[in-house]
Design an enzyme around this catalytic site. Structure first.
Site, PDB file in Angstrom:
ATOM      1  N   GLU A 100       0.815  -1.233   0.000  1.00  0.00           N
ATOM      2  CA  GLU A 100       0.000   0.000   0.000  1.00  0.00           C
ATOM      3  C   GLU A 100       0.845   1.279   0.000  1.00  0.00           C
ATOM      4  OE1 GLU A 100      -2.788  -0.680   3.233  1.00  0.00           O
ATOM      5  OE2 GLU A 100      -3.643  -2.406   2.205  1.00  0.00           O
ATOM      6  N   GLU A 102      -5.947 -10.327  -3.066  1.00  0.00           N
ATOM      7  CA  GLU A 102      -6.691 -10.473  -1.805  1.00  0.00           C
ATOM      8  C   GLU A 102      -8.199 -10.340  -2.037  1.00  0.00           C
ATOM      9  OE1 GLU A 102      -5.241  -7.667   1.143  1.00  0.00           O
ATOM     10  OE2 GLU A 102      -3.158  -7.939   0.545  1.00  0.00           O
TER      11      GLU A 102
END
Ligand SMILES: *[C@@H]1O[C@H](CO)[C@@H](O)[C@H](O)[C@H]1NC(C)=O
Ligand SMILES: *[C@@H]1O[C@H](CO)[C@@H](O)[C@H](O)[C@H]1NC(C)=O
Ligand SMILES: *[C@@H]1O[C@H](CO)[C@@H](O)[C@H](O)[C@H]1NC(C)=O
Ligand SMILES: *[C@@H]1O[C@H](CO)[C@@H](O)[C@H](O)[C@H]1NC(C)=O
Ligand SMILES: *[C@@H]1O[C@H](CO)[C@@H](O)[C@H](O)[C@H]1NC(C)=O
Ligand SMILES: *[C@@H]1O[C@H](CO)[C@@H](O)[C@H](O)[C@H]1NC(C)=O
Ligand SMILES: *[C@@H]1O[C@H](CO)[C@@H](O)[C@H](O)[C@H]1NC(C)=O
Ligand SMILES: *[C@@H]1O[C@H](CO)[C@@H](O)[C@H](O)[C@H]1NC(C)=O
Ligand SMILES: *[C@@H]1O[C@H](CO)[C@@H](O)[C@H](O)[C@H]1NC(C)=O
Length: 579
Positions: free
Chosen positions: A349, A456
């Site tokens: 991220e 994910e």
């Protein structure tokens, strides 16, 4: 009076276009092409503009109206190409618009070519109905002065009704120029049929088996049995530490998946809860379980750039202490698992967050990629972000920004040779996913040539959760740039409460049914075929590992060879088997 005639003309034109698109719609197939090139002249509108009236501005600005306070006009390039311009804008949505009628359940694919009078700014397409003030973001692009950039995106209508298509740029001092606008509707069946065609092209190869005796004669009447041992496409599932204690969880996992990511167990906050006291017991045990069972593991993650997800003790370190601690962390975890992982999420991220950049150096992420590569050059090194495919409102992580960040990392000294990967988490919220937007993001990231993985995937609880999960998984699997999918989902007993696949008794939830259905559908079912009089058997095979058994018609003797089919095996490959 004049206005009425113009309106009638537009209406007539509108119905002609509808007729034409009604006739043509079955032949229109989506291509996955995209370009990030900025062109001197725009290309023609995709699908002839679809349901857009006057998509190329050949009829001046007929069919287009002012939105907000802008002035709109048409202009012409030196080469004679006409386009529309919005100037004297005062609010970010001030531009030109066209009203279109959306139908619930229809997927609308959007594209347009965009240019600015000055500078370089993000321009978004907005679908605005009369109830919302902001509208739905359907895609965006970094437009610039001097050349045309392609904006791709779309919307999946969740209600029927009129919407205005308009363009947004935060900087109101710039003029927005647009040309070759297209909005092409697809039914979900049409979308699905394009996906299936793409799957045949990108996930399968046409293979010709040639069966001969050692003396090169044809074994007449022989038959072959083809069975797939392992699918070639990585379709996996996250796992957590509960798997170490539950044989039911183990059996459930192993009978379905070939790839995994540990949801939290390799993270820094798990392996070094107290400073200086590393404990890899659980991650090691999970890796051992995976390796013993032939499950490939993506490493997740070395660092996480979100300030909230640091080990507690890290949050209060001085710059110098943090420098030391990060060096120790990267050395420790990468060396420990060297040669055992297929991938590393290096800095999780790092488009949304910048913990290390803020505390250490603006180059922190890039330095970690270079350092990981030094320690273990084999795994694919991923960026890993959320919202790039799942939420068109999140401007920080658009495909355009993602690509820029990736290029920035790769241009750092020591990163030029890394095999990079594009990790898209795919945590979808409830509600209809925008698969048109998702596809446009995949198309754009696909232009980099780097493998894209959905890392994910989850869908928030929703009465239609299983349907949405299926749409997302099909979209990913059918896209040529996608090389793997991992879902963050699993059994209720292991705490997977977002996308639960099996309940406390290990019985499928509706989402679990979808996953099982797709695993079955993307698998080659055992097939027996007779050898023709030239000794050939032609088959279309999913990529994967196979056993091919040739059975002699008279003696019943058989011979088995193994065969690996991948996209590196060219279509129409001939495999010679001597009995
Ligand atoms: C745009 O605004 C400028 C400055 O306010 C004004 O001079 C000009 O006439 C306007 N252009 C048009 C086409 O209205
Ligand atoms: C808006 O664009 C103009 C022209 O490129 C530029 O000079 C100005 O700095 C921009 N304003 C903002 C707030 O970015
Ligand atoms: C339709 O989608 C929009 C944007 O995602 C959402 O705000 C709205 O609640 C949805 N409406 C319905 C009826 O599902
Ligand atoms: C908005 O449009 C819908 C669909 O055309 C219509 O039913 C509704 O009355 C409109 N609402 C307003 C506030 O204009
Ligand atoms: C070729 O080999 C096969 C199997 O051994 C045998 O049945 C056949 O007669 C041979 N043919 C010739 C022309 O030698
Ligand atoms: C390491 O972690 C394991 C599993 O949580 C635990 O059983 C063990 O006591 C820990 N070791 C140390 C030295 O803290
Ligand atoms: C970041 O890396 C670039 C490329 O090596 C270098 O030019 C720049 O000075 C670095 N910036 C910092 C703050 O270290
Ligand atoms: C799932 O569990 C977590 C942790 O207990 C909780 O924060 C989250 O709200 C739950 N999500 C759902 C969809 O129930
Ligand atoms: C070969 O198998 C067939 C069918 O199972 C059987 O009828 C035949 O007798 C077998 N031939 C030999 C040589 O074993």
């Amino acid at each position: 009076m004049k206005l009425a005639i113009t309106e009638a003309y537009v209406l007539l034109l509108w119905s002609c276009l509808l007729l034409i698109s009604g006739l043509e719609v079955h032949d229109i197939s989506y291509d996955y092409s995209a370009t990030t090139e900025c062109l001197v002249e725009p290309q023609r509108a995709h699908y002839g503009g679809g349901i857009i009236v006057n998509p190329g501005f050949d009829l001046s600005i007929d069919g287009w109206t002012v939105f907000g306070k802008a002035v709109i006009e048409h202009r012409q390039s030196k080469a004679g190409n006409r386009f529309i311009v919005a100037l004297n804008r005062t609010k970010h949505l001030d531009s030109f618009s066209q009203k279109v009628q959306l139908e619930k359940g229809i997927i609308y694919s959007f594209s347009a070519w965009v240019q600015l009078s000055e500078g370089s700014e993000m321009v978004s397409v907005i679908f605005k109905d009369n109830s919302s003030t902001e509208g739905i973001h359907g895609g965006q692009v970094m437009a610039e002065r001097g050349c045309w950039t392609l904006l791709k995106g779309g919307i999946v209508a969740n209600i029927s009704g009129p919407v205005d298509i308009l363009f947004e740029s935060k900087n109101t001092t710039v003029e927005i120029w647009v040309d070759s606008v297209s909005l092409q509707p697809f039914t979900k069946q049409q979308w699905r049929s394009h996906q299936d065609k793409s799957i045949d092209k990108v996930r399968k190869s046409r293979v010709r088996l040639q069966i001969t005796h050692i003396n090169e004669t044809t074994p007449e009447g022989a038959s072959v049995l083809i069975t797939q041992n392992k699918p070639g496409f990585p379709f996996g599932c996250g796992m957590n530490h509960y798997i170490l204690q539950s044989t039911e969880y183990q059996n459930w996992f192993l009978s379905r998946f070939t790839h995994t990511t540990f949801t939290n167990e390799m993270k820094w906050y798990s392996t070094e809860k107290k400073q200086g006291q590393e404990n890899y017991t659980i991650a090691d045990a999970m890796l051992k379980f995976a390796e013993e069972n032939g499950i490939s593991v993506r490493g997740h993650n070395i660092f996480w750039d979100n300030p909230q997800h640091q080990p507690e003790w890290v949050k209060s370190l001085s710059t110098q202490e943090l420098q030391k601690a990060t060096a120790r962390r990267i050395n420790s975890v990468v060396s420990r698992y060297k040669g055992e992982l297929i991938a590393w999420d290096v800095v999780n991220e790092n488009l949304h967050f910048s913990f290390y950049e803020d505390k250490l150096s603006q180059n922190a992420s890039a330095e970690y990629y270079a350092a990981t590569y030094q320690l273990d050059p084999k795994p694919i090194l991923f960026l890993n972000e959320y919202n790039t495919i799942e939420d068109s409102r999140d401007k920080a992580v658009t495909a355009v920004n993602y690509k820029k960040k990736l290029e920035q990392v790769l241009s750092f000294p020591g990163c030029a040779k890394i095999s990079a990967g594009i990790g898209l988490q795919g945590h979808f919220s409830s509600g209809q996913p925008n698969v048109a937007y998702m596809r446009s993001a995949l198309d754009l990231l696909g232009t980099t040539g780097f493998p894209i993985w959905l890392t994910e995937v989850s869908v928030a609880p929703d009465p239609n959760q299983e349907q949405y999960l299926e749409e997302i998984l099909r979209e990913a699997y059918s896209h040529p740039a996608v090389h793997g999918i991992i879902t963050f989902s699993g059994p209720a007993m292991a705490g997977f409460n977002e996308t639960t696949l099996v309940d406390e008794n290990f019985l499928n939830t509706p989402a679990g049914e979808v996953v099982d259905k797709l695993i079955d559908e993307w698998k080659f079912k055992p097939q027996e075929a007779k050898v023709d009089n030239k000794g050939y058997v032609d088959v279309l095979l999913f990529h994967g590992d196979y056993d091919v058994t040739v059975m002699h018609p008279v003696t019943n003797s058989s011979k088995t060879v193994s065969l690996s089919v991948s996209k590196d095996v060219p279509q129409e490959t001939i495999v010679k088997i001597h009995t």
